[in-house]
Design a protein around this motif. Structure first.
Motif, PDB file in Angstrom:
ATOM      1  N   GLN A  26       0.813  -1.231   0.000  1.00  0.00           N
ATOM      2  CA  GLN A  26       0.000   0.000   0.000  1.00  0.00           C
ATOM      3  C   GLN A  26       0.838   1.269   0.000  1.00  0.00           C
ATOM      4  O   GLN A  26       0.309   2.366   0.161  1.00  0.00           O
ATOM      5  CB  GLN A  26      -0.867   0.041   1.265  1.00  0.00           C
ATOM      6  CG  GLN A  26      -1.755  -1.143   1.487  1.00  0.00           C
ATOM      7  CD  GLN A  26      -2.680  -0.898   2.659  1.00  0.00           C
ATOM      8  OE1 GLN A  26      -3.649  -0.160   2.564  1.00  0.00           O
ATOM      9  NE2 GLN A  26      -2.398  -1.505   3.796  1.00  0.00           N
ATOM     10  N   GLU A  27       2.164   1.121  -0.136  1.00  0.00           N
ATOM     11  CA  GLU A  27       3.063   2.274   0.008  1.00  0.00           C
ATOM     12  C   GLU A  27       2.648   3.484  -0.820  1.00  0.00           C
ATOM     13  O   GLU A  27       2.566   4.598  -0.317  1.00  0.00           O
ATOM     14  CB  GLU A  27       4.478   1.865  -0.436  1.00  0.00           C
ATOM     15  CG  GLU A  27       5.439   1.644   0.695  1.00  0.00           C
ATOM     16  CD  GLU A  27       6.854   1.420   0.191  1.00  0.00           C
ATOM     17  OE1 GLU A  27       7.031   0.759  -0.856  1.00  0.00           O
ATOM     18  OE2 GLU A  27       7.772   1.899   0.859  1.00  0.00           O
ATOM     19  N   GLU A  72      -3.485   2.251   9.022  1.00  0.00           N
ATOM     20  CA  GLU A  72      -3.964   1.807   7.703  1.00  0.00           C
ATOM     21  C   GLU A  72      -3.031   0.819   7.021  1.00  0.00           C
ATOM     22  O   GLU A  72      -3.489  -0.023   6.251  1.00  0.00           O
ATOM     23  CB  GLU A  72      -4.175   3.030   6.796  1.00  0.00           C
ATOM     24  CG  GLU A  72      -5.332   3.877   7.282  1.00  0.00           C
ATOM     25  CD  GLU A  72      -5.606   5.073   6.388  1.00  0.00           C
ATOM     26  OE1 GLU A  72      -4.903   5.245   5.366  1.00  0.00           O
ATOM     27  OE2 GLU A  72      -6.515   5.843   6.725  1.00  0.00           O
ATOM     28  N   GLY A  73      -1.738   0.922   7.283  1.00  0.00           N
ATOM     29  CA  GLY A  73      -0.805   0.095   6.515  1.00  0.00           C
ATOM     30  C   GLY A  73       0.139  -0.758   7.346  1.00  0.00           C
ATOM     31  O   GLY A  73       1.022  -1.396   6.813  1.00  0.00           O
ATOM     32  N   PRO A 133       6.574  -5.892   8.511  1.00  0.00           N
ATOM     33  CA  PRO A 133       5.244  -5.656   9.093  1.00  0.00           C
ATOM     34  C   PRO A 133       4.153  -5.222   8.107  1.00  0.00           C
ATOM     35  O   PRO A 133       2.973  -5.431   8.376  1.00  0.00           O
ATOM     36  CB  PRO A 133       5.513  -4.566  10.134  1.00  0.00           C
ATOM     37  CG  PRO A 133       6.924  -4.818  10.550  1.00  0.00           C
ATOM     38  CD  PRO A 133       7.639  -5.230   9.291  1.00  0.00           C
ATOM     39  N   TYR A 134       4.505  -4.633   6.964  1.00  0.00           N
ATOM     40  CA  TYR A 134       3.461  -4.148   6.046  1.00  0.00           C
ATOM     41  C   TYR A 134       2.509  -5.267   5.627  1.00  0.00           C
ATOM     42  O   TYR A 134       1.357  -5.021   5.273  1.00  0.00           O
ATOM     43  CB  TYR A 134       4.085  -3.487   4.801  1.00  0.00           C
ATOM     44  CG  TYR A 134       4.433  -4.461   3.694  1.00  0.00           C
ATOM     45  CD1 TYR A 134       5.613  -5.180   3.716  1.00  0.00           C
ATOM     46  CD2 TYR A 134       3.546  -4.691   2.633  1.00  0.00           C
ATOM     47  CE1 TYR A 134       5.923  -6.100   2.714  1.00  0.00           C
ATOM     48  CE2 TYR A 134       3.845  -5.605   1.630  1.00  0.00           C
ATOM     49  CZ  TYR A 134       5.033  -6.305   1.679  1.00  0.00           C
ATOM     50  OH  TYR A 134       5.324  -7.221   0.695  1.00  0.00           O
ATOM     51  N   ALA A 135       2.987  -6.512   5.668  1.00  0.00           N
ATOM     52  CA  ALA A 135       2.162  -7.639   5.208  1.00  0.00           C
ATOM     53  C   ALA A 135       0.989  -7.911   6.157  1.00  0.00           C
ATOM     54  O   ALA A 135       0.021  -8.572   5.779  1.00  0.00           O
ATOM     55  CB  ALA A 135       3.022  -8.892   5.058  1.00  0.00           C
ATOM     56  N   GLU A 177       0.740  11.798  10.992  1.00  0.00           N
ATOM     57  CA  GLU A 177       0.844  10.990   9.767  1.00  0.00           C
ATOM     58  C   GLU A 177       1.371   9.589  10.078  1.00  0.00           C
ATOM     59  O   GLU A 177       0.918   8.607   9.503  1.00  0.00           O
ATOM     60  CB  GLU A 177       1.761  11.683   8.748  1.00  0.00           C
ATOM     61  CG  GLU A 177       1.078  12.795   7.994  1.00  0.00           C
ATOM     62  CD  GLU A 177      -0.077  12.302   7.103  1.00  0.00           C
ATOM     63  OE1 GLU A 177       0.102  11.282   6.412  1.00  0.00           O
ATOM     64  OE2 GLU A 177      -1.135  12.942   7.109  1.00  0.00           O
ATOM     65  N   GLN A 178       2.339   9.489  10.975  1.00  0.00           N
ATOM     66  CA  GLN A 178       2.854   8.145  11.316  1.00  0.00           C
ATOM     67  C   GLN A 178       1.751   7.292  11.926  1.00  0.00           C
ATOM     68  O   GLN A 178       1.695   6.083  11.714  1.00  0.00           O
ATOM     69  CB  GLN A 178       4.059   8.245  12.258  1.00  0.00           C
ATOM     70  CG  GLN A 178       5.301   8.776  11.568  1.00  0.00           C
ATOM     71  CD  GLN A 178       6.601   8.306  12.212  1.00  0.00           C
ATOM     72  OE1 GLN A 178       6.606   7.394  13.040  1.00  0.00           O
ATOM     73  NE2 GLN A 178       7.715   8.913  11.838  1.00  0.00           N
TER      74      GLN A 178
END
Ligand code: GLC
Length: 420
Positions: free
Chosen positions: A34-35, A335-336, A265-267, A328-329
Motif C-alpha cells: 500500500q506504500e 492503515e498500513g 510488518p506491512y504484510a 501521519e505516522q
C-alpha cells in the motif's frame, strides 16, 4: 471605501499572495503493497493544508532498482524530485546529495524518534533524512493450521520451523499441490541480504562486517546458517523461492498457500484486509533462533530526505516534517501497519489495537540487527551485492556454506582494500 469592501479586497490580496508563493513539490515514494497509495494520501493532506501542489513519483519495488534510479537523478543534479524516500542503508551512500536537516527540523521533532535510527540517518554530523517508518523481519504463521496439526505455539528454532512446515505441507498438499511450508525472500537482491543476515545472526555468526569494519563472515556458524537455509529450498520451500522478493512471498501466504512466511510488518494490514484469504488466521512472532543462538531481525525502514538540487527546499522540508510527524505516522500505522519511528506512538491505543504485535514484539523492533552500512560507508552496496550473491549460490546449491563464506570474505577484503 466601505468597511466590507475593504475586507474583501484584503482577502483577495491575501489569496493572491498565497497563490504567488504556492509551489509544486515532487516526492519519490515506494510502491510495495500500500506504500504508493498511503504516500499519495499523506501528500494530498499536506497539499490541502498548505495550498501547495504535490506530485508523487512512483518508484520501482526493489530497493536495488530504486537506488540505481535515484543515483542517476542525483548524479545529474536533477531538480525533478525534491523529496526522496531513502532506505535506512543508504545515508552513507547518498549523504552528499541531501540537505542537512539539522537545525532545519526542530530538535524536539528529531529527538522524538528512536535514537538508533537517527544515528543511522546521521553521516559525519549531517542529518541526511528524517525517519518515516521502521522495519524488522518477523515470522507470519497460520494460527488455524498450527492448531489443525497439533501445535500450540509458533516455532522457536529454525529446526522446529522446518519440522512444522514439513508436517503441515505434507498434510495440506494432499488437497492443494501448490501449498508451501515456508516462503521468504530468496531472490538475489537487497531483500536476500536482509533474510540471510537474520539466519546468520540468529546462529551466532555475526553481521558480515562488525562495527569496527572487520570482516567477520568467514566462520562456521555463518556457514551452518546458510547450509540450513539451502536445505529448505525444494523441501519446505518451493524451488521458485530463489526468485521471490517481498510481494511474491506475500501473495502466496495471503492466498492461503503457505504455513509460514518471513516478511516485514506491512504484510499484516494487507493480510487482514477484506480480500485476504487468511484474514483472522494470522499470527506474528519473532523469527526463530539457530542452535544455541537468539532470534534476530534485520533492521529495515525508510526515511525522507530533501535533495540539494531541489528548487523548493523550504516547502520540501515542510512536507518532510509533515509526513514524518506523529499524526501521519499514526495514520500509516493504522492503515498500513507501517511501524512508527516515534517511540511514544508504541503506547498509542489505536495503533496497538490495529497491530497487536507492535506491542508484543516491541523488543524485536528496538533490538533489530543493522546491516553493515555504517562501517562500510559508501561501499555498502558492493558489500551487500557480494553477500547476497554468495548466499544465492548456496541456496541454488552451487556452493556449500563453508566455501561461500570463505570466498565472500576474500571478495570483501578486496572491496575493503579500496577503502571503507
Ligand atoms: C524493506 C526494508 C528495507 C530493505 C528492503 C529489502 O523495504 O524496509 O530496509 O532494504 O525491504 O528488500
Amino acid at each position: 471605501m466601505k468597511k466590507s469592501a475593504m475586507l474583501i479586497a484584503l482577502t483577495a490580496a491575501a489569496a493572491l499572495g498565497q497563490q504567488a508563493s504556492a509551489v509544486t513539490v515532487t516526492i519519490a515514494c515506494g510502491s510495495v503493497g500500500q506504500e504508493l497509495q498511503l504516500c499519495k494520501d499523506g501528500a494530498a493532506r499536506w497539499a490541502k493544508k498548505t495550498g501547495n501542489t504535490v506530485k508523487v513519483f512512483e518508484s520501482p519495488n526493489l530497493t536495488n532498482d530504486r537506488l540505481g534510479l535515484y543515483q542517476q537523478q542525483l548524479a545529474a543534479k536533477s531538480s525533478d524530485i525534491d523529496v526522496y524516500q531513502l532506505d535506512v542503508v543508504w545515508p552513507g551512500l547518498l549523504a552528499q546529495h541531501f540537505v542537512d536537516l539539522k537545525g532545519k527540523v526542530p530538535a524536539a521533532e528529531v529527538n522524538a524518534n528512536f535514537k538508533a535510527i537517527i544515528a543511522a540517518d546521521t553521516v559525519n554530523g549531517k542529518l541526511v533524512a528524517m525517519p518515516w517508518f521502521t522495519d524488522a523481519g518477523v515470522l507470519y504463521y497460520r494460527t488455524d493450521l498450527l492448531k489443525k496439526y497439533g501445535y500450540s505455539a509458533p516455532p522457536k528454532t529454525w529446526a522446529e520451523l522446518a519440522a512444522m512446515a514439513k508436517k503441515i505441507q505434507d498434510g495440506e498438499q494432499k488437497t492443494n499441490k501448490a501449498f508451501a511450508g515456508y516462503v521468504f525472500q530468496g531472490k538475489n537482491y537487497e531483500g536476500l541480504t536482509c533474510d540471510a543476515l537474520e539466519w546468520i545472526a540468529s546462529f551466532g555468526g555475526g553481521s558480515i562486517v562488525d562495527d569496527s569494519g572487520k570482516i567477520t563472515i568467514n566462520n562456521p556458524k555463518a556457514a551452518a546458517a546458510l547450509n540450513s537455509a539451502a536445505s529448505w529450498v525444494g523441501t519446505i520451500s518451493p524451488k521458485g523461492v530463489t526468485t521471490y522478493d517481498e510481494e511474491p512471498a506475500r501473495g502466496i501466504f495471503q492466498s492461503g498457500n503457505a504455513a509460514f512466511m518471513r516478511n516485514w510488518p506491512y504484510a499484516w494490514a494487507l493480510g487482514q484486509g477484506e480480500d485476504s484469504k487468511v484474514k483472522g488466521n494470522i499470527g506474528v512472532s519473532a523469527l526463530p533462533a539457530g542452535p544455541g543462538g537468539q532470534p534476530a531481525a534485520t533492521l529495515g525502514g525508510w526515511q525522507l530526505g530533501v535533495s540539494m538540487y531541489s528548487k523548493n527546499q523550504d516547502a520540501a522540508i515542510d512536507l518532510v516534517r509533515y509526513l514524518t510527524g506523529p499524526a501521519e505516522q499514526k495514520i500509516r500505522a493504522i492503515e498500513g501497519s507501517y511501524n512508527p519511528t516515534i517511540a511514544s506512538l508504541y503506547q498509542d491505543k489505536d495503533i496497538l489495537k490495529a497491530n497487536p504485535f507492535f506491542g508484543s514484539l516491541l523488543n524485536v523492533f528496538t533490538n533489530a540487527v543493522a546491516r553493515p552500512s555504517g562501517p562500510t560507508k559508501d561501499k555498502y552496496n558492493q558489500v551487500s551485492q557480494a553477500f547476497s550473491t554468495a548466499v544465492s549460490d548456496v541456496l541454488n546449491k552451487k556452493m556449500s556454506g563453508g566455501a561461500a563464506v570463505a570466498q565472500l570474505s576474500a571478495n570483501l577484503a578486496r572491496i575493503k582494500g579500496r577503502g571503507w
